[in-house]
Motif scaffolding. Sequence first.
Motif, PDB file in Angstrom:
ATOM      1  N   PHE A 121      -3.932   2.236  -6.619  1.00 17.16           N
ATOM      2  CA  PHE A 121      -4.043   3.409  -5.748  1.00 17.16           C
ATOM      3  C   PHE A 121      -4.847   4.507  -6.422  1.00 17.16           C
ATOM      4  O   PHE A 121      -5.726   5.118  -5.812  1.00 17.16           O
ATOM      5  N   LEU A 122      -4.566   4.766  -7.703  1.00 11.77           N
ATOM      6  CA  LEU A 122      -5.260   5.837  -8.402  1.00 11.77           C
ATOM      7  C   LEU A 122      -6.756   5.561  -8.535  1.00 11.77           C
ATOM      8  O   LEU A 122      -7.566   6.489  -8.476  1.00 11.77           O
ATOM      9  N   MET A 123      -7.132   4.301  -8.705  1.00  7.93           N
ATOM     10  CA  MET A 123      -8.538   3.948  -8.893  1.00  7.93           C
ATOM     11  C   MET A 123      -9.244   3.647  -7.580  1.00  7.93           C
ATOM     12  O   MET A 123     -10.423   3.279  -7.563  1.00  7.93           O
ATOM     13  N   GLY A 124      -8.532   3.770  -6.467  1.00 10.76           N
ATOM     14  CA  GLY A 124      -9.158   3.597  -5.166  1.00 10.76           C
ATOM     15  C   GLY A 124      -9.490   2.172  -4.795  1.00 10.76           C
ATOM     16  O   GLY A 124     -10.341   1.941  -3.928  1.00 10.76           O
ATOM     17  N   GLU A 125      -8.827   1.189  -5.433  1.00 10.44           N
ATOM     18  CA  GLU A 125      -9.115  -0.197  -5.094  1.00 10.44           C
ATOM     19  C   GLU A 125      -7.948  -0.898  -4.407  1.00 10.44           C
ATOM     20  O   GLU A 125      -8.007  -2.101  -4.141  1.00 10.44           O
ATOM     21  N   GLY A 126      -6.886  -0.158  -4.129  1.00 12.64           N
ATOM     22  CA  GLY A 126      -5.762  -0.750  -3.410  1.00 12.64           C
ATOM     23  C   GLY A 126      -5.164  -1.922  -4.154  1.00 12.64           C
ATOM     24  O   GLY A 126      -4.773  -1.810  -5.315  1.00 12.64           O
ATOM     25  N   THR A 127      -5.125  -3.074  -3.486  1.00 12.82           N
ATOM     26  CA  THR A 127      -4.571  -4.290  -4.108  1.00 12.82           C
ATOM     27  C   THR A 127      -5.664  -5.256  -4.529  1.00 12.82           C
ATOM     28  O   THR A 127      -5.379  -6.435  -4.791  1.00 12.82           O
ATOM     29  N   ALA A 128      -6.901  -4.789  -4.613  1.00  7.80           N
ATOM     30  CA  ALA A 128      -8.007  -5.675  -5.009  1.00  7.80           C
ATOM     31  C   ALA A 128      -7.844  -6.195  -6.429  1.00  7.80           C
ATOM     32  O   ALA A 128      -8.416  -7.244  -6.778  1.00  7.80           O
ATOM     33  N   GLU A 135       0.823  -1.207   0.000  1.00  9.47           N
ATOM     34  CA  GLU A 135       0.000   0.000   0.000  1.00  9.47           C
ATOM     35  C   GLU A 135       0.859   1.260   0.000  1.00  9.47           C
ATOM     36  O   GLU A 135       0.530   2.251  -0.664  1.00  9.47           O
ATOM     37  N   LEU A 136       1.946   1.232   0.753  1.00 13.29           N
ATOM     38  CA  LEU A 136       2.845   2.390   0.780  1.00 13.29           C
ATOM     39  C   LEU A 136       3.487   2.614  -0.585  1.00 13.29           C
ATOM     40  O   LEU A 136       3.585   3.747  -1.063  1.00 13.29           O
ATOM     41  N   VAL A 137       3.926   1.512  -1.214  1.00  9.54           N
ATOM     42  CA  VAL A 137       4.533   1.630  -2.546  1.00  9.54           C
ATOM     43  C   VAL A 137       3.505   2.128  -3.548  1.00  9.54           C
ATOM     44  O   VAL A 137       3.783   3.014  -4.368  1.00  9.54           O
ATOM     45  N   GLY A 138       2.297   1.563  -3.484  1.00  4.23           N
ATOM     46  CA  GLY A 138       1.249   1.995  -4.400  1.00  4.23           C
ATOM     47  C   GLY A 138       0.897   3.455  -4.230  1.00  4.23           C
ATOM     48  O   GLY A 138       0.692   4.180  -5.209  1.00  4.23           O
TER      49      GLY A 138
END
Length: 262
Positions: free
Chosen positions: A175-182, A28-31
Motif C-alpha cells: 500500500f505504501l509503495m503504491g503497488e497493492g498486492t503486485a 486491499e482494505l487490510v493493506g
Amino acid sequence: MTGPAPAEPDPPQNDSPRPELTPPSASELVGAALGSAAKRAGLDPSSGQSTGHVVWHAMGGWRGILESVLPGLIFIVVYTVTIDPATGDGDLWLSLGLSLGIAAIFTIARLIARQPVNAALGGLIAAAVAAAFAAFTGDASNNFIPGFITNIAYGSAFLVSALIGWSLIGLTVGFLMGEGTAWRRDRRKRRVFFWLAIAWAALFAARLIVQLPLYFAGDVTALGTLKLVMGLPLFAPLVAVTWLAVRALYPPQTKAAEPPSE
C-alpha cells in the motif's frame, strides 16, 4: 433579412455501458489500514529517511519511550520496594495508583500542549485495563494478562499471514509503495515479506515463552523486569531490520542529473 441560424447538431450519445467500480478486496482494505497506521508512525519506505531516524520516530522519541516504559517501571519498582517479608506481597494499590497517575500525567501534558495524544492515551488505556485485571483479582501478576493477550493476537496474526502467503508486512508495504498486492507476483519480495512476518511472530512468541512461566510462578518482579527488557530493546532492532530489508527491495529512486545551464 437573414433567416434563423441553423440548429447545432446534438452531441453523439455514448450508449456503451459505464464500467462499474470494483469494490476493494479484503486484502486491499487490510493493506490500506496497515499502511495508514505505518505512515502515521513514520514507517514509510518512500520517504527516504535514514534507518536511525525511522526507528527513533517509531519509538516516539524520548517522550514516546517514557510514555511506554515509565508506567510499567514505576509499578515494578514500587511493588518490589513495598514487599512485606512476612507475606511476600507488595503494595498493589499504591503501585497501580502511581502507574496510572504517571500515564494520566503524560496524556494531560499532551492535551495542554495540543499535541497528538494517541500514544499517551493508548498507554493510559493499557495501564488502566491492566490495573483492572490486578485490582479485581487482588493478584499483582494479573497486571500482565493484557500484555499476554496482545502478544498472542499479534503473533498469531503475523504467523498466519505468513503461512497463507499474505504477509502483513507485504500488505503494508504494498500500500505504501503504491503497488497493492503486485508484490505477490515477485518471488523475491514474497520470500522477504514471509521471513519478516515470521521474525515478528517469533518476537511475540519469545515474550510469551519467557514470561508465562514467571507469571504462573507468581514472580512479579522478574516478570515486570523481563517485560521491560523484551519491549523496546527488542522492538527497535526488529524495526531497523524490517526497514533495511524493505529498502533493499525498494531502493530510493535517484533523480537524473540535470544538464548544466549555459
